[in-house]
Design an enzyme around this catalytic site. Structure first.
Site, PDB file in Angstrom:
ATOM      1  CE  LYS A 115      -4.440  -1.753   1.844  1.00 61.83           C
ATOM      2  NZ  LYS A 115      -5.448  -1.130   2.866  1.00 61.83           N
ATOM      3  CE  LYS A 207      -5.547  -8.689  -2.282  1.00 60.99           C
ATOM      4  NZ  LYS A 207      -5.306  -8.323  -0.933  1.00 60.99           N
ATOM      5  CE  LYS A 210     -13.263  -3.441   0.005  1.00 61.99           C
ATOM      6  NZ  LYS A 210     -13.039  -3.049   1.309  1.00 61.99           N
TER       7      LYS A 210
HETATM    8  P1  AMP Z   1     -10.814  -5.338   3.097  1.00 64.45           P
HETATM    9  O1  AMP Z   1     -11.703  -5.119   1.836  1.00 64.45           O
HETATM   10  O2  AMP Z   1      -9.533  -5.216   2.791  1.00 64.45           O
HETATM   11  O3  AMP Z   1     -11.114  -4.713   4.268  1.00 64.45           O
HETATM   12  O4  AMP Z   1     -10.883  -7.103   3.278  1.00 64.45           O
HETATM   13  C1  AMP Z   1     -12.153  -7.578   3.942  1.00 64.45           C
HETATM   14  C2  AMP Z   1     -12.202  -9.091   3.927  1.00 64.45           C
HETATM   15  O5  AMP Z   1     -12.072  -9.498   2.844  1.00 64.45           O
HETATM   16  C3  AMP Z   1     -10.715  -9.569   4.543  1.00 64.45           C
HETATM   17  O6  AMP Z   1     -11.175 -10.571   5.340  1.00 64.45           O
HETATM   18  C4  AMP Z   1     -10.183  -9.848   3.635  1.00 64.45           C
HETATM   19  O7  AMP Z   1      -9.101 -10.891   3.713  1.00 64.45           O
HETATM   20  C5  AMP Z   1     -11.041 -10.515   2.484  1.00 64.45           C
HETATM   21  N1  AMP Z   1     -10.591 -10.206   1.087  1.00 64.45           N
HETATM   22  C6  AMP Z   1     -10.337  -9.373   0.274  1.00 64.45           C
HETATM   23  N2  AMP Z   1     -10.033  -9.584  -0.845  1.00 64.45           N
HETATM   24  C7  AMP Z   1     -10.029 -10.830  -1.160  1.00 64.45           C
HETATM   25  C8  AMP Z   1      -9.830 -12.057  -1.885  1.00 64.45           C
HETATM   26  N3  AMP Z   1      -9.249 -11.390  -3.364  1.00 64.45           N
HETATM   27  N4  AMP Z   1     -10.086 -13.260  -1.677  1.00 64.45           N
HETATM   28  C9  AMP Z   1     -10.377 -13.670  -0.711  1.00 64.45           C
HETATM   29  N5  AMP Z   1     -10.652 -12.918   0.648  1.00 64.45           N
HETATM   30  C10 AMP Z   1     -10.544 -11.667   0.389  1.00 64.45           C
END
Ligand code: AMP
Ligand code: TRP
Length: 344
Positions: A115, A207, A210
């Site tokens: 990041k 991956k 967002k």
């Molecule tokens: P965040 O949007 O970074 O707050 O992520 C929220 C949740 O979604 C966390 O538990 C992440 O590990 C999960 N997550 C985000 N991107 C992925 C992905 N590509 N595959 C699986 N889990 C994800």
């Protein structure tokens, strides 16, 4: 080590649109765990501002995550759904953990490196200290289990290190304050499943995220049937038909990803999916995947839109959730202050 009653905590950042990775990697597990555990599901708005946010959009995004939890089937009466900034103890405990965690530990965090990018000098201190706040989120409630996607594994390990170091550094004071054994549990990540790491639809080695500039890289929870169909049809694949078993997915990241997504959306396994589709062309498989994704995600998107149309209702749910979270957080924080040696 003392044994602690099982409690689940997880959080999602109110930044950008929720996508299939968030849904399958995290929210689906929340829905399952609420049946067996006491759960807190947080909208981690303090984490969101580690990078710049527009205040108006942030408010919308906080409501959108709460709406996504509820629309996906997390029951706001049974579980505690709240936003982090309404429970001041998160920031308070995070400060104490800033003084427990070591620079060397945080320097190893891959998410910070990603990041912050090349311009590290210009990253916020909050972005660097982010994992100490995440440790505070979990340990403030003495949570024992943390459902997350694979990318969060390193952060949970750091939370365990913080808990362990606090327990060791303050062992005498913890005992003098009448607590048996360690004060904090060592939380366990819950990561397993065919979609612990959902990959980009444009590149099976990246991956789903967002922040990917291509909208075609991800399926958003808010996408309608047409958008889902277009994105799946355009998803990158290879020219071979699908293999007959999971072993045949080696070296075929795009195929592996789509099969994993199908398995997760149908509560099945990659092998079972390949029993049905092994030998098929991607065109056939993609059509089945579109139908499945639309059937599963369509109602969630519609319910999210319905909930988001009534922000006052969501705000009142978050206030009530925060009140319930504080009931657990406040006494725990008082005990931490006594252990550290503060006067209150
Ligand atoms: P965040 O949007 O970074 O707050 O992520 C929220 C949740 O979604 C966390 O538990 C992440 O590990 C999960 N997550 C985000 N991107 C992925 C992905 N590509 N595959 C699986 N889990 C994800
Ligand atoms: N860091 C997590 C993510 O980016 C979000 C998060 C913050 C979290 N605090 C948490 C997840 C506590 C689980 C538990 O996905």
């Amino acid at each position: 080590m003392t044994s602690f009653p099982e409690r689940v905590f997880s959080g999602i950042q109110p930044t950008g649109n929720l996508h299939l990775g968030n849904y399958l990697g995290a929210i689906v597990k929340f829905v399952a765990l609420q049946k067996t555990h006491e759960c807190l599901f947080c909208v981690v708005d303090l984490h969101a501002i580690t990078v710049p946010q527009d205040p108006k959009e942030l408010r919308q995004a906080i409501r959108r995550i709460a709406a996504a939890y509820i629309a996906s089937g997390v029951d706001p009466a049974k579980n505690i759904i709240f936003n982090q900034s309404q429970v001041a103890e998160h920031a308070e405990l995070a400060w104490i953990f800033n003084c427990v965690a070591r620079m060397g530990w945080l320097n190893r965090m891959t998410q910070f490196k990603e990041k912050a990018g090349k311009d590290r000098e210009n990253a916020s201190i909050g972005l660097f200290a982010y994992p100490a706040l995440m440790a505070a989120d979990i340990l403030l409630y003495k949570a024992t289990h943390v459902p997350v996607g694979e990318d969060q594994k390193q952060h949970i390990e750091l939370a365990r290190d913080v808990a362990q170091k606090f327990n060791n550094d303050f062992a005498d004071s913890i005992a003098a304050n009448g607590h048996q054994g360690g004060f904090f549990p060592l939380p366990e990540p819950l990561i397993q499943g065919p979609a612990a790491r959902v990959m980009s639809l444009r590149d099976g080695t990246k991956k789903m995220s967002k922040s990917d500039p291509s909208e075609f890289s991800r399926i958003n929870l808010s996408d309608d049937a047409d958008a889902i169909a277009q994105k799946v049809r355009k998803a990158k694949t290879d020219p071979e038909p699908l293999p007959l078993a999971k072993d045949g997915l080696g070296g075929r990241p795009e195929a592996e990803n789509l099969v994993g997504i199908f398995a997760a959306l149908s509560d099945s396994t990659p092998d079972a999916v390949l029993q049905q589709f092994g030998g098929s062309q991607f065109s056939t498989f993609k059509q089945a995947l579109v139908d499945l994704a639309v059937e599963r995600l369509g109602p969630i998107g519609a319910e999210m839109r319905r909930l988001e149309a009534d922000p006052a209702y969501i705000d009142s749910l978050l206030r009530e959730g925060s009140r319930r979270a504080r009931e657990i957080a406040e006494p725990n924080m008082c005990q931490v202050k006594d252990i550290v040696g503060f006067i209150r």
